[in-house]
Design an enzyme around this catalytic site. Sequence first.
Site, PDB file in Angstrom:
ATOM      1  N   ASP A  78       1.016  -0.937   0.117  1.00  0.00           N
ATOM      2  CA  ASP A  78      -0.084  -0.109   0.126  1.00  0.00           C
ATOM      3  C   ASP A  78       1.162   1.398  -0.160  1.00  0.00           C
ATOM      4  O   ASP A  78       0.307   2.148  -0.777  1.00  0.00           O
ATOM      5  CB  ASP A  78      -1.164   0.263   1.233  1.00  0.00           C
ATOM      6  N   CYS A 119       1.644  -8.828   4.429  1.00  0.00           N
ATOM      7  CA  CYS A 119       1.329  -6.886   4.524  1.00  0.00           C
ATOM      8  C   CYS A 119      -0.342  -6.466   4.080  1.00  0.00           C
ATOM      9  O   CYS A 119      -0.875  -7.743   3.648  1.00  0.00           O
ATOM     10  CB  CYS A 119       2.002  -6.278   3.897  1.00  0.00           C
ATOM     11  N   ASP A 120      -0.925  -5.769   4.503  1.00  0.00           N
ATOM     12  CA  ASP A 120      -1.820  -5.317   3.917  1.00  0.00           C
ATOM     13  C   ASP A 120      -3.111  -5.509   3.837  1.00  0.00           C
ATOM     14  O   ASP A 120      -3.568  -6.637   4.284  1.00  0.00           O
ATOM     15  CB  ASP A 120      -1.175  -4.053   2.886  1.00  0.00           C
ATOM     16  N   LYS A 121      -3.834  -6.038   2.563  1.00  0.00           N
ATOM     17  CA  LYS A 121      -4.757  -6.974   1.957  1.00  0.00           C
ATOM     18  C   LYS A 121      -4.461  -8.785   1.809  1.00  0.00           C
ATOM     19  O   LYS A 121      -5.352  -8.745   1.904  1.00  0.00           O
ATOM     20  CB  LYS A 121      -4.825  -6.202   0.310  1.00  0.00           C
ATOM     21  N   CYS A 192       5.738  -2.450   8.438  1.00  0.00           N
ATOM     22  CA  CYS A 192       5.861  -0.956   8.723  1.00  0.00           C
ATOM     23  C   CYS A 192       5.729  -1.078  10.790  1.00  0.00           C
ATOM     24  O   CYS A 192       5.029  -2.612  11.182  1.00  0.00           O
ATOM     25  CB  CYS A 192       5.459  -0.339   7.911  1.00  0.00           C
ATOM     26  N   GLU A 440      -6.506   4.206   0.019  1.00  0.00           N
ATOM     27  CA  GLU A 440      -6.318   4.511   0.946  1.00  0.00           C
ATOM     28  C   GLU A 440      -5.584   5.903   1.208  1.00  0.00           C
ATOM     29  O   GLU A 440      -4.674   6.443   0.405  1.00  0.00           O
ATOM     30  CB  GLU A 440      -5.313   3.572   1.958  1.00  0.00           C
ATOM     31  N   SER A 466      -4.988   4.671   6.044  1.00  0.00           N
ATOM     32  CA  SER A 466      -3.844   3.846   6.729  1.00  0.00           C
ATOM     33  C   SER A 466      -4.089   3.448   8.133  1.00  0.00           C
ATOM     34  O   SER A 466      -4.371   4.331   8.861  1.00  0.00           O
ATOM     35  CB  SER A 466      -2.382   4.279   5.827  1.00  0.00           C
TER      36      SER A 466
END
Length: 549
Positions: A78, A119-121, A192, A440, A466
């Site tokens: 992202d 990560c993320d999705k 992150c 996002e 985010s």
Amino acid sequence: MRSDKARKGFERTPNRALLYGTGISKSEMKKPAIGIASSFTDLVPGHTGMRDLERHIEKGIYAGGGASFIFGVGAICDGIAMGHQGMYYSLPSRELIADMIESVTLAHQLDGLVLLTNCDKINPGMLMAAARLNIPSIVVTAGPMMSGNYRGKRRSLVRDTFEAVGLYQAGKINACELEGLEMEACPGQGSCQGMYTANTTACVIEAMGMSLPGCATAIAGMAKKKRIAYDSGERIVELVRKNIRPRDIMNEKAFHNAVVMDLALGGSTNTVLHLPAIAHEAGVKAGIELFDSLGKKTPHICNIRPGGEYFMEDLEFAGGIPAVMKRLMPLLKDNISVAGIKIKEIARSSEIIDGDVIRPLNKAYHKEGGLAILRGNIAPDGAVVKQSAVDKAMMKFTGNARIFESEEDAMSAILGRKLKKGDVVVIRYEGPKGGPGMREMLSPTAAITGMGMSSSVALITDGRFSGGTRGPCIGHISPEAAEGGPIAALKNGDRITIDIKNRKISVALSDKEIKERLKKVTLKKKKVSGWLSRYARLVTSASTGAVLK
């Protein structure tokens, strides 16, 4: 075994011939076929270390008596996709990930799955696939990144690059400092460093019982993470033999525990999208009302960046998710896990190393959970805010609407210093259908914070944020503008009130005025092609998890 359908009997001679063409042996042909759905890529720092983890998972599978088969799954970062066309594809990729895993697993009749993600999705997409397929599965998240270091201070991606853009624009740091932060904020592999979407979902997955204890916070690249990968490989074979499946674990109790964990950690607003979507696949009712009902009962006991000053490594060294569960014992429901032991047993056997990183319930950072669901005549179906990252002075705010029809227009105004004290930035047509893809928007929220306006300017949108967003930023306004939601009726200068404590968001217009305005509005439709055009036709509201129907 399920895999017998593809490889047992004389009529499956061609099938076996092709499998032998991959190099497997006759003895492997008789073992449980375990797929490793790996989202390795050189493009995403959270995933670059997965080749090593694949090896350790494979070793565990063979030690357990199974045969491993790695297959690839796409991954989008992202942070890299943000601020341009790429972000249209992030949320939609969640559905593609689930579909791809379903396709490969059923086409080859695999007996079990190890879902290697980070990560993320990718995290929710893989869990959606596990719930949908309902074959024995275990999740391995690759772990958070260590903090960066620049000029003697620990650094993180969001605070020290996204917000640094605003600081640079405001003249508070120079070009040399900006480049220094750019080079040092992300020192290596891993997700992150704060309680952003990747780490929030990893922690939620562990709290649900779908990954081994300690998995979520074990640091990327460390030996502990490799041991967890090995143990997960060994464990999946046992899950196959005992036929323990995802829906045995992902029940109402698991989703209750997931939301409690999310609220206690002050997690990303994106979980309000993902948990309902996972629950939908599991056949469990767990919508935004669950966040609403538990939000006032669950204290916020871990203050990790962006809201606080702690990093994921601090949570790991304080005892990780098992230690958080120990604190939350009175609020959790006991349930089975992929580890073969129950959630409360994991909690009881854990140790809390640092009582400030993981505070007692009666000494919480905030009495309520990190997320709050708001409703009102702007968002009759709900909206979400990360209240743990909002200053007390901004918990109630009234200002004048500044309307923008896209993220780019808003970002131009922010960096062009065209906002003033008391503005409520309204970014619309960025929802699941309107975006499409519900982009996002960390760039505008971080720029507002970096430029020192987070205590005088608010932002609302039918898009999303985010997990790194902080300040009075309200996302997931539902219904969205593209569906004719009230946000489409707003005009410059309308008086908007955000009251987080009382869970309200409203505009100073009567219902009749909103209806009259909406009759005159021509809803905007963006010209899109390919996958996004299909997604826009099929996607549902953010209030229902933006699932496809």
